[in-house]
Design a protein around this motif. Structure first.
Motif, PDB file in Angstrom:
ATOM      1  N   UNK A  21      71.615  45.083  47.942  1.00  0.00           N
ATOM      2  CA  UNK A  21      71.414  43.964  48.868  1.00  0.00           C
ATOM      3  C   UNK A  21      72.722  43.193  49.053  1.00  0.00           C
ATOM      4  N   UNK A  22      72.744  42.301  50.031  1.00  0.00           N
ATOM      5  CA  UNK A  22      73.928  41.474  50.275  1.00  0.00           C
ATOM      6  C   UNK A  22      74.093  40.396  49.208  1.00  0.00           C
ATOM      7  N   UNK A  23      73.000  40.062  48.522  1.00  0.00           N
ATOM      8  CA  UNK A  23      73.042  39.045  47.470  1.00  0.00           C
ATOM      9  C   UNK A  23      72.379  39.622  46.225  1.00  0.00           C
ATOM     10  N   UNK A  24      73.092  39.551  45.106  1.00  0.00           N
ATOM     11  CA  UNK A  24      72.546  40.106  43.860  1.00  0.00           C
ATOM     12  C   UNK A  24      71.337  39.296  43.392  1.00  0.00           C
ATOM     13  N   UNK A  25      70.543  39.920  42.553  1.00  0.00           N
ATOM     14  CA  UNK A  25      69.387  39.261  41.955  1.00  0.00           C
ATOM     15  C   UNK A  25      69.215  39.791  40.540  1.00  0.00           C
ATOM     16  N   UNK A  26      68.518  39.020  39.709  1.00  0.00           N
ATOM     17  CA  UNK A  26      68.257  39.458  38.343  1.00  0.00           C
ATOM     18  C   UNK A  26      67.526  40.789  38.359  1.00  0.00           C
ATOM     19  N   UNK A  27      67.998  41.709  37.547  1.00  0.00           N
ATOM     20  CA  UNK A  27      67.379  43.022  37.449  1.00  0.00           C
ATOM     21  C   UNK A  27      67.946  44.035  38.429  1.00  0.00           C
ATOM     22  N   UNK A  28      68.888  43.640  39.274  1.00  0.00           N
ATOM     23  CA  UNK A  28      69.479  44.578  40.229  1.00  0.00           C
ATOM     24  C   UNK A  28      70.201  45.690  39.474  1.00  0.00           C
ATOM     25  N   UNK A  29      69.889  46.918  39.813  1.00  0.00           N
ATOM     26  CA  UNK A  29      70.553  48.077  39.245  1.00  0.00           C
ATOM     27  C   UNK A  29      71.545  48.595  40.286  1.00  0.00           C
ATOM     28  N   UNK A  30      72.804  48.727  39.870  1.00  0.00           N
ATOM     29  CA  UNK A  30      73.854  49.217  40.758  1.00  0.00           C
ATOM     30  C   UNK A  30      74.425  50.488  40.144  1.00  0.00           C
ATOM     31  N   UNK A  31      74.418  51.552  40.944  1.00  0.00           N
ATOM     32  CA  UNK A  31      75.002  52.816  40.494  1.00  0.00           C
ATOM     33  C   UNK A  31      76.255  53.079  41.296  1.00  0.00           C
ATOM     34  N   UNK A  32      77.313  53.428  40.599  1.00  0.00           N
ATOM     35  CA  UNK A  32      78.541  53.773  41.286  1.00  0.00           C
ATOM     36  C   UNK A  32      79.263  54.891  40.560  1.00  0.00           C
ATOM     37  N   UNK A  33      80.227  55.445  41.258  1.00  0.00           N
ATOM     38  CA  UNK A  33      81.105  56.458  40.682  1.00  0.00           C
ATOM     39  C   UNK A  33      82.471  55.801  40.514  1.00  0.00           C
ATOM     40  N   UNK A  34      83.106  56.126  39.421  1.00  0.00           N
ATOM     41  CA  UNK A  34      84.427  55.579  39.146  1.00  0.00           C
ATOM     42  C   UNK A  34      85.260  56.675  38.489  1.00  0.00           C
ATOM     43  N   UNK A  35      86.509  56.761  38.901  1.00  0.00           N
ATOM     44  CA  UNK A  35      87.421  57.720  38.308  1.00  0.00           C
ATOM     45  C   UNK A  35      88.359  56.971  37.387  1.00  0.00           C
ATOM     46  N   UNK A  36      88.338  57.332  36.134  1.00  0.00           N
ATOM     47  CA  UNK A  36      89.201  56.701  35.148  1.00  0.00           C
ATOM     48  C   UNK A  36      90.419  57.605  34.972  1.00  0.00           C
ATOM     49  N   UNK A  37      91.610  57.082  35.313  1.00  0.00           N
ATOM     50  CA  UNK A  37      92.800  57.918  35.151  1.00  0.00           C
ATOM     51  C   UNK A  37      92.852  58.534  33.751  1.00  0.00           C
ATOM     52  N   UNK A  38      93.077  59.808  33.684  1.00  0.00           N
ATOM     53  CA  UNK A  38      93.100  60.612  32.458  1.00  0.00           C
ATOM     54  C   UNK A  38      91.710  60.784  31.846  1.00  0.00           C
ATOM     55  N   UNK A  39      90.672  60.192  32.445  1.00  0.00           N
ATOM     56  CA  UNK A  39      89.335  60.252  31.862  1.00  0.00           C
ATOM     57  C   UNK A  39      88.282  60.893  32.743  1.00  0.00           C
ATOM     58  N   UNK A  40      88.636  61.259  33.965  1.00  0.00           N
ATOM     59  CA  UNK A  40      87.699  61.921  34.853  1.00  0.00           C
ATOM     60  C   UNK A  40      86.800  60.956  35.615  1.00  0.00           C
ATOM     61  N   UNK A  41      85.914  61.539  36.401  1.00  0.00           N
ATOM     62  CA  UNK A  41      84.983  60.771  37.218  1.00  0.00           C
ATOM     63  C   UNK A  41      83.673  60.586  36.468  1.00  0.00           C
ATOM     64  N   UNK A  42      83.148  59.361  36.515  1.00  0.00           N
ATOM     65  CA  UNK A  42      81.939  59.019  35.775  1.00  0.00           C
ATOM     66  C   UNK A  42      80.927  58.334  36.676  1.00  0.00           C
ATOM     67  N   UNK A  43      79.653  58.554  36.369  1.00  0.00           N
ATOM     68  CA  UNK A  43      78.596  57.736  36.935  1.00  0.00           C
ATOM     69  C   UNK A  43      78.488  56.510  36.049  1.00  0.00           C
ATOM     70  N   UNK A  44      78.418  55.345  36.673  1.00  0.00           N
ATOM     71  CA  UNK A  44      78.289  54.100  35.919  1.00  0.00           C
ATOM     72  C   UNK A  44      77.121  53.346  36.530  1.00  0.00           C
ATOM     73  N   UNK A  45      76.172  52.975  35.716  1.00  0.00           N
ATOM     74  CA  UNK A  45      75.000  52.226  36.162  1.00  0.00           C
ATOM     75  C   UNK A  45      74.990  50.902  35.407  1.00  0.00           C
ATOM     76  N   UNK A  46      74.938  49.803  36.164  1.00  0.00           N
ATOM     77  CA  UNK A  46      74.882  48.485  35.541  1.00  0.00           C
ATOM     78  C   UNK A  46      73.658  47.731  36.031  1.00  0.00           C
ATOM     79  N   UNK A  47      73.212  46.817  35.201  1.00  0.00           N
ATOM     80  CA  UNK A  47      72.127  45.908  35.564  1.00  0.00           C
ATOM     81  C   UNK A  47      72.712  44.506  35.658  1.00  0.00           C
TER      82      UNK A  47
END
Length: 137
Positions: free
Chosen positions: A31-57
């Motif tokens: 959503x355009x505005x976060x809320x309590x309990x919002x789950x966000x999934x993203x991909x991130x590439x960590x130099x020297x560490x590869x690409x990871x799925x990262x899920x945060x609440x």
């Protein structure tokens, strides 16, 4: 403080303050505005560490003041990131407190001293610079 909160409450803005070499990309619908309990999934590439799925609440939101993002799945064994906006004198301070535990036990602790800590310092320095840019418009 209102301008800073308006920027931070939109989860999509995280991409705008993340260094390009991390190839950060939100993959979940958000959503355009976060809320309590919002789950966000993203991909991130960590130099020297590869690409990871990262899920945060997103949790513990105090509108206009603070919130937490806590890793549910990702490259760390534990990640708890507290964000706070505070007015001091004529300045608005953006405060980040991160508690985390690297993966890989003893090897992770070694990597922390050699690489992880420096990388996190670089990311947060970049965010500070970019936030100043966006909030000074």
């Amino acid at each position: 403080m209102e301008q800073a909160w308006a920027f931070l409450q939109n989860p999509a803005n995280l991409d705008r303050i993340t260094p390009e070499d991390l190839r950060f990309h939100i993959v979940s619908d958000i959503p355009a505005i976060m809320h309590n309990g919002l789950i966000v999934e993203y991909r991130i590439t960590i130099p020297l560490g590869g690409t990871h799925t990262w899920v945060t609440e997103i949790k513990h939101i105090r509108i206009g003041h603070s919130f937490v993002d806590e890793q549910r799945l990702g490259p760390y064994r534990f990640w708890y990131h507290y964000h706070e906006i505070r007015q001091e004198n004529n300045e608005v301070l953006l405060i980040d407190k991160v508690m985390y535990q690297p993966p890989f036990g003893i090897l992770g602790r070694l990597l922390h001293h050699l690489y992880i800590r420096k990388t996190l310092d670089r990311i947060f320095a970049y965010r500070k610079e970019r936030l100043h840019f966006y909030l000074s418009k």
